[in-house]
Design a protein around this motif. Structure first.
Motif, PDB file in Angstrom:
ATOM      1  N   ARG A 652       0.808  -1.217   0.000  1.00 51.93           N
ATOM      2  CA  ARG A 652       0.000   0.000   0.000  1.00 51.93           C
ATOM      3  C   ARG A 652       0.845   1.272   0.000  1.00 51.93           C
ATOM      4  NH1 ARG A 652      -2.683  -0.305   6.074  1.00 51.93           N
ATOM      5  NH2 ARG A 652      -0.748  -0.328   7.284  1.00 51.93           N
ATOM      6  N   ASP A 653       2.142   1.119   0.199  1.00 54.01           N
ATOM      7  CA  ASP A 653       3.046   2.263   0.141  1.00 54.01           C
ATOM      8  C   ASP A 653       4.403   1.772  -0.332  1.00 54.01           C
ATOM      9  OD1 ASP A 653       3.776   4.897   0.302  1.00 54.01           O
ATOM     10  OD2 ASP A 653       3.674   5.053   2.484  1.00 54.01           O
ATOM     11  N   THR A 654       5.170   2.643  -0.970  1.00 58.69           N
ATOM     12  CA  THR A 654       6.496   2.276  -1.453  1.00 58.69           C
ATOM     13  C   THR A 654       7.359   3.522  -1.557  1.00 58.69           C
ATOM     14  OG1 THR A 654       7.704   1.103  -3.210  1.00 58.69           O
ATOM     15  CG2 THR A 654       5.872   2.490  -3.898  1.00 58.69           C
ATOM     16  N   ASP A 655       8.663   3.343  -1.433  1.00 57.02           N
ATOM     17  CA  ASP A 655       9.624   4.434  -1.579  1.00 57.02           C
ATOM     18  C   ASP A 655      10.295   4.336  -2.944  1.00 57.02           C
ATOM     19  OD1 ASP A 655       9.073   5.372   0.937  1.00 57.02           O
ATOM     20  OD2 ASP A 655      10.858   4.540   1.883  1.00 57.02           O
ATOM     21  N   LEU A 656      10.351   5.462  -3.641  1.00 61.11           N
ATOM     22  CA  LEU A 656      10.920   5.517  -4.987  1.00 61.11           C
ATOM     23  C   LEU A 656      12.167   6.393  -5.008  1.00 61.11           C
ATOM     24  CD1 LEU A 656       7.573   6.197  -6.881  1.00 61.11           C
ATOM     25  CD2 LEU A 656       8.722   3.985  -6.694  1.00 61.11           C
ATOM     26  N   ARG A 678       8.079   9.042  -1.222  1.00 62.45           N
ATOM     27  CA  ARG A 678       7.250   8.032  -0.575  1.00 62.45           C
ATOM     28  C   ARG A 678       5.865   8.168  -1.191  1.00 62.45           C
ATOM     29  NH1 ARG A 678       8.398   7.067   5.451  1.00 62.45           N
ATOM     30  NH2 ARG A 678       9.995   5.843   4.362  1.00 62.45           N
ATOM     31  N   ALA A 679       5.378   7.092  -1.777  1.00 61.23           N
ATOM     32  CA  ALA A 679       4.189   7.174  -2.626  1.00 61.23           C
ATOM     33  C   ALA A 679       2.968   7.723  -1.905  1.00 61.23           C
ATOM     34  CB  ALA A 679       3.874   5.796  -3.214  1.00 61.23           C
ATOM     35  N   SER A 680       2.847   7.476  -0.612  1.00 64.19           N
ATOM     36  CA  SER A 680       1.704   8.010   0.127  1.00 64.19           C
ATOM     37  C   SER A 680       1.735   9.531   0.227  1.00 64.19           C
ATOM     38  CB  SER A 680       1.635   7.400   1.527  1.00 64.19           C
ATOM     39  OG  SER A 680       2.837   7.630   2.242  1.00 64.19           O
ATOM     40  N   HIS A 681       2.874  10.139  -0.102  1.00 58.82           N
ATOM     41  CA  HIS A 681       3.022  11.598  -0.090  1.00 58.82           C
ATOM     42  C   HIS A 681       2.838  12.195  -1.488  1.00 58.82           C
ATOM     43  CE1 HIS A 681       5.259  12.137   3.947  1.00 58.82           C
ATOM     44  NE2 HIS A 681       4.899  10.862   3.886  1.00 58.82           N
ATOM     45  N   ARG A 682       2.248  11.473  -2.415  1.00 55.12           N
ATOM     46  CA  ARG A 682       2.277  11.868  -3.825  1.00 55.12           C
ATOM     47  C   ARG A 682       1.384  13.054  -4.176  1.00 55.12           C
ATOM     48  NH1 ARG A 682      -0.590   7.335  -3.060  1.00 55.12           N
ATOM     49  NH2 ARG A 682      -2.688   7.123  -3.945  1.00 55.12           N
ATOM     50  N   ALA A 737      14.924   1.292  -5.332  1.00 52.14           N
ATOM     51  CA  ALA A 737      14.759   1.659  -3.921  1.00 52.14           C
ATOM     52  C   ALA A 737      15.752   2.755  -3.557  1.00 52.14           C
ATOM     53  CB  ALA A 737      14.962   0.438  -3.035  1.00 52.14           C
ATOM     54  N   PRO A 738      15.452   3.563  -2.537  1.00 52.78           N
ATOM     55  CA  PRO A 738      16.363   4.637  -2.140  1.00 52.78           C
ATOM     56  C   PRO A 738      17.733   4.117  -1.708  1.00 52.78           C
ATOM     57  CG  PRO A 738      14.191   4.990  -1.180  1.00 52.78           C
ATOM     58  CD  PRO A 738      14.183   3.610  -1.772  1.00 52.78           C
ATOM     59  N   GLY A 739      18.759   4.913  -2.046  1.00 54.87           N
ATOM     60  CA  GLY A 739      20.118   4.615  -1.633  1.00 54.87           C
ATOM     61  C   GLY A 739      21.015   4.241  -2.798  1.00 54.87           C
ATOM     62  N   GLY A 740      22.327   4.328  -2.544  1.00 52.53           N
ATOM     63  CA  GLY A 740      23.303   3.854  -3.510  1.00 52.53           C
ATOM     64  C   GLY A 740      23.834   4.878  -4.482  1.00 52.53           C
ATOM     65  N   ASP A 741      23.285   6.117  -4.458  1.00 50.47           N
ATOM     66  CA  ASP A 741      23.726   7.134  -5.415  1.00 50.47           C
ATOM     67  C   ASP A 741      24.443   8.313  -4.755  1.00 50.47           C
ATOM     68  OD1 ASP A 741      22.668   5.708  -7.501  1.00 50.47           O
ATOM     69  OD2 ASP A 741      20.915   6.979  -7.785  1.00 50.47           O
ATOM     70  N   ARG A 742      24.329   8.447  -3.453  1.00 52.11           N
ATOM     71  CA  ARG A 742      24.845   9.624  -2.754  1.00 52.11           C
ATOM     72  C   ARG A 742      25.996   9.228  -1.826  1.00 52.11           C
ATOM     73  NH1 ARG A 742      22.682  14.787  -3.783  1.00 52.11           N
ATOM     74  NH2 ARG A 742      23.133  15.203  -1.588  1.00 52.11           N
ATOM     75  N   THR A 743      26.867  10.205  -1.541  1.00 49.79           N
ATOM     76  CA  THR A 743      28.048   9.894  -0.735  1.00 49.79           C
ATOM     77  C   THR A 743      27.740   9.843   0.759  1.00 49.79           C
ATOM     78  OG1 THR A 743      28.717  12.221  -0.605  1.00 49.79           O
ATOM     79  CG2 THR A 743      29.604  10.904  -2.425  1.00 49.79           C
ATOM     80  N   ILE A 744      26.922  10.743   1.272  1.00 48.73           N
ATOM     81  CA  ILE A 744      26.667  10.757   2.721  1.00 48.73           C
ATOM     82  C   ILE A 744      25.190  10.845   3.069  1.00 48.73           C
ATOM     83  CG2 ILE A 744      28.936  11.694   3.302  1.00 48.73           C
ATOM     84  CD1 ILE A 744      27.672  14.414   3.707  1.00 48.73           C
TER      85      ILE A 744
END
Length: 805
Positions: A652-656, A678-682, A737-744
């Motif tokens: 029912r919810d997912t992070d993009l 966060r899809a519920s915040h769309r 999913a969130p993560g993996g692209d930013r340094t900190i």
């Protein structure tokens, strides 16, 4: 569809106690006196005598000091009703937060059936500023001072003289303020530490010197012949009060600091500017938004525009990386000295400055120690975050820098980076808030990292601005600054650099007529200056600080830009035409890649010419890629973007997380920018949104679960950027999913590897990428940079995602 209330409860369960600390940055305490709207407040006991403790009004708060520890205190309104209650801490202090401005109160202590009471006091109103005589009575001397604000709180302020000046009698001096919660008012000299490092002398740093993050005021200003006043934020260092980041008292301390410094007879022209990067840049936006009458100009660098959407909760997902670690450090700084707090306050509260005479040392010790008495009144961050995972209506206006920008009337020289690893790249969204009536606006945007605001492509223009609008003199950079530039950037970032250039006006005699002429010429500079290919300007030295070329515009958003769409299609295609109907799915799994692209020394490594990035490709089955054909011509994109998805999920919810990249003809892929949701915040705000810029409301009342088994129209805002996708390159969009692209940056995501998301393609569900393209703008003949050259933009070998894109 579930209600926003249910989503709110679900998100409360998802947030951990550790995460809660960020709330101090994000929102003020919700006033418990709201209960008065639904039931009558209890009547206070009658007054039998005078209380021994003291109470006073702050801007929107009420403070009690000198009570017996453990005393139950009653905040009583003008009608004799108890508005709030609280207990004095072990220092005998209590702050009642979020009190109605302008209201009259007493604070009482029960004594049997009666009470002991303070005199009546009024809670101060924002914008109800003291008369000029309040500031005229204050005198600042060279070195460390303790200065009383409008509510009685003392702030530590250190006066630093221009290089070569021995005393204030050598003035008047052009002056600017650096206002920060970092260790900034520590009275010793930071330059000596830097010189020792540059010369290879090594040794321990001076604990009574400012930290290097305040070097604009502690070092650069005096070297450029400015006097600088380093102002320590309340609740930190040796300043009094409680740490309440970006609350009204902190903001109006900025006003009082400006007016106090401008009233000194050693300040040239009875006016001051403001300077600084990061924390010291953000405070400028708040202070300038209060319109101090003697503020000459501001020059913020590397700031955020919004503590919720910009840095703290991008897309509604808590930033458990930098945002969490940063606020944790600020909380530690706010602990009472000498047991905790900043290093200089530990020393000053116990032994004082060994370089001072005995009387001064003892006085400074007592001031610093006395100013710790409200430190236990820091807000309960855990309670705040639990109850506020959304943007609480009415609370963020006073705590979001971008909301104050609309009030700025003074000249402003603003610098920032799209890939800033700390504050993020959302900040250009606030540029449009600057009043159109303010014609003295100069904004420089560039690719790069946090420190690059101080780079050689910007520092000379900054010096010109500060000299022309604060100092009223012809700008000239000292020759030793020009010669030391390369060494300074090696010290700051361990990176090469382009040379620092002399100002455009250095050959002009310093006369009033010439100053006016130079200012008139500066006024013709473009309002928006976009520096391109920062890191690619020095042949053979990829990642050296400095831009290769620039594109200039008269406003932001760039006038005449075209919202250009590329549709997501089968086999990972990204085309201008609508594709055939279809769908593609992926498993949302944040563990599929490393959470961040750098390791343990991520902050320091982020600034290197060649950071050791570990930027992994989209994992098989754990994300999607869509890619255009090779571009037939340069495509210049400037601004935020939108990924308009028709999204279906088994949850029912997912992070993009959305990532924009450039896939080059040589097979390398360069990072450009991210977006999150966060899809519920769309839910988007239709009044603020554009085809290329969806602006979510982030309100609890607008939250909604995804409709089960159906496609949900979901727009993800991609943070602003400026980038030329060269002819022959391809534009790529990744979804995972969130993560993996930013340094900190890291994310407190709801994803656990069990979510399967489906994206609709073509037909009735034509998902698309929309970017703001500037027609006719090209790379102006500048070739594609080497793959690892662009600062803040890692590169990797292009690997197609499982869906082919």
């Amino acid at each position: 569809m579930k209600s926003g209330e249910m989503i709110y409860k679900q998100q409360v369960r998802n947030l951990t106690g550790l995460v809660a600390l960020i709330a101090l940055v994000l929102m003020p305490l919700i006033a418990t006196s709201a209960d008065a709207k639904t039931k009558r407040l209890p009547k206070a006991p009658p007054i039998a005598g005078k209380a021994k403790f003291k109470a006073r009004g702050n801007v929107g708060d009420a403070t009690v000091t000198g009570a017996k520890p453990g005393t139950r205190l009653l905040l009583v309104n003008a009608k004799g009703r108890i508005a709030k209650q609280g207990v004095a801490d072990r220092y005998g202090s209590k702050i009642f937060y979020d009190i109605k401005p302008g209201a009259v109160f007493t604070v009482r202590q029960r004594r049997g059936k009666k009470s002991l009471s303070t005199p009546r006091f009024r809670v101060l109103k924002p914008g109800a500023n003291p008369k000029q005589s309040f500031y005229d009575k204050k005198t600042l001397h060279k070195g460390l001072n303790y200065v009383t604000m409008r509510d009685g709180t003392e702030l530590a302020m250190t006066v630093r003289l221009p290089m070569g000046a021995d005393s204030l009698a050598d003035g008047p001096f052009p002056t600017f303020i650096e206002y920060s919660g970092y260790q900034t008012a520590a009275p010793h000299d930071l330059l000596g530490t830097i010189i020792a490092s540059l010369s290879g002398g090594g040794g321990d740093s001076d604990p009574l010197a400012p930290v290097t993050s305040t070097a604009v005021g502690a070092v650069v200003g005096p070297l450029l012949n400015f006097a600088v006043v380093s102002v320590q934020m309340r609740g930190s260092g040796c300043s009094g009060g409680a740490f309440d980041l970006f609350g009204w008292p902190t903001t109006y301390d900025g006003y009082d600091a400006v007016e106090t410094v401008a009233a000194q007879d050693w300040v040239k022209g009875d006016k001051v500017g403001m300077g600084g990067i990061s924390f010291s840049g953000i405070t400028q936006l708040f202070t300038a938004g209060t319109n101090p009458p003697h503020l000459a100009a501001v020059s913020p660098m590397s700031v955020t525009d919004d503590v919720y959407s910009g840095t703290g909760f991008p897309g509604g997902i808590f930033n458990s990386g930098f945002a969490y670690s940063w606020i944790t450090e600020r909380m530690e700084d706010a602990e009472p000295a000498p047991e905790g707090g900043q290093l200089w306050s530990k020393i000053m509260s116990t032994s004082g400055d060994p370089d001072s005479d005995t009387a001064t040392r003892e006085s400074d010790m007592q001031h610093c120690l006395d100013n710790q008495k409200l430190r236990l009144q820091t807000r309960d961050a855990n309670k705040l975050i639990k109850h506020n995972p959304f943007r609480t209506p009415g609370l963020f206006a006073k705590r979001s820098p971008g909301a104050w920008v609309k009030n700025i009337k003074v000249p402003i020289f603003w610098i920032g980076q799209f890939q800033d690893e700390q504050t993020g790249g959302h900040w250009p969204e606030a540029i449009a808030n600057l009043p159109k009536s303010n014609k003295k606006v100069w904004v420089t945007l560039q690719n790069g990292v946090h420190v690059d605001s101080l780079g050689p492509s910007t520092i000379t223009r900054w010096a010109e601005f500060m000299n022309l609008y604060v100092a009223d003199r012809i700008p000239v950079l000292p020759s030793f600054i020009l010669g030391l530039g390369g060494e300074l950037y090696k010290f700051l970032a361990d990176a090469g650099s382009t040379p620092i250039q002399q100002t455009r006006f250095a050959d002009m005699a310093d006369t009033p007529a010439n100053v006016a002429a130079a200012r008139a010429q500066f006024d013709q500079d473009p309002r928006i200056r976009v520096l391109m290919d920062n890191g690619a300007a020095v042949p053979g030295d990829p990642g050296a600080i400095g831009a290769k070329w620039e594109a200039d515009f008269n406003n932001w958003p760039v006038p005449g830009l075209k919202a250009t769409s590329w549709y997501l299609g089968k086999n990972g295609t990204l085309t201008n035409g609508k594709p055939a109907a279809g769908a593609v799915s992926y498993k949302s799994d944040p563990s599929a890649r490393p959470a961040k692209t750098l390791g343990e020394n991520a902050q320091g490594d982020s600034w290197l010419a060649q950071p050791p990035y570990n930027w992994q490709p989209v994992a098989a089955g754990k994300g999607l890629g869509f890619i255009t054909p090779a571009l037939g011509q340069d495509t210049f994109v400037a601004g935020p973007g939108s990924l308009d998805l028709y999204l279906k999920s088994n949850m029912r919810d997912t992070d993009l997380q959305v990532t924009v990249t450039e896939v080059r003809p040589d097979g390398k892929e360069t990072y450009v920018q991210n977006g999150w949701l966060r899809a519920s915040h769309r839910k988007v705000d239709p009044k603020k949104s554009k085809a290329y810029n969806p602006v979510q409301t982030q309100l609890k009342k607008d939250a909604a679960w995804l409709k089960k088994g159906k496609y949900n129209y979901t727009r993800v805002q991609i943070f602003p950027f400026a980038h030329v996708f060269r002819a022959g390159s391809k534009i790529r969009i990744n979804i995972q999913a969130p993560g993996g692209d930013r340094t900190i940056w890291d994310f407190d995501t709801i994803e656990k590897g069990k979510t399967r998301n489906t994206i609709g393609l073509g037909g009735a569900v034509p998902s698309k990428l929309v970017l703001p393209v500037v027609p006719g703008q090209t790379s102006e003949g500048n070739p594609l940079p080497p793959p690892t050259a662009l600062r803040g933009q890692p590169s990797r070998d292009y690997v197609p995602a499982s869906n082919g894109g």
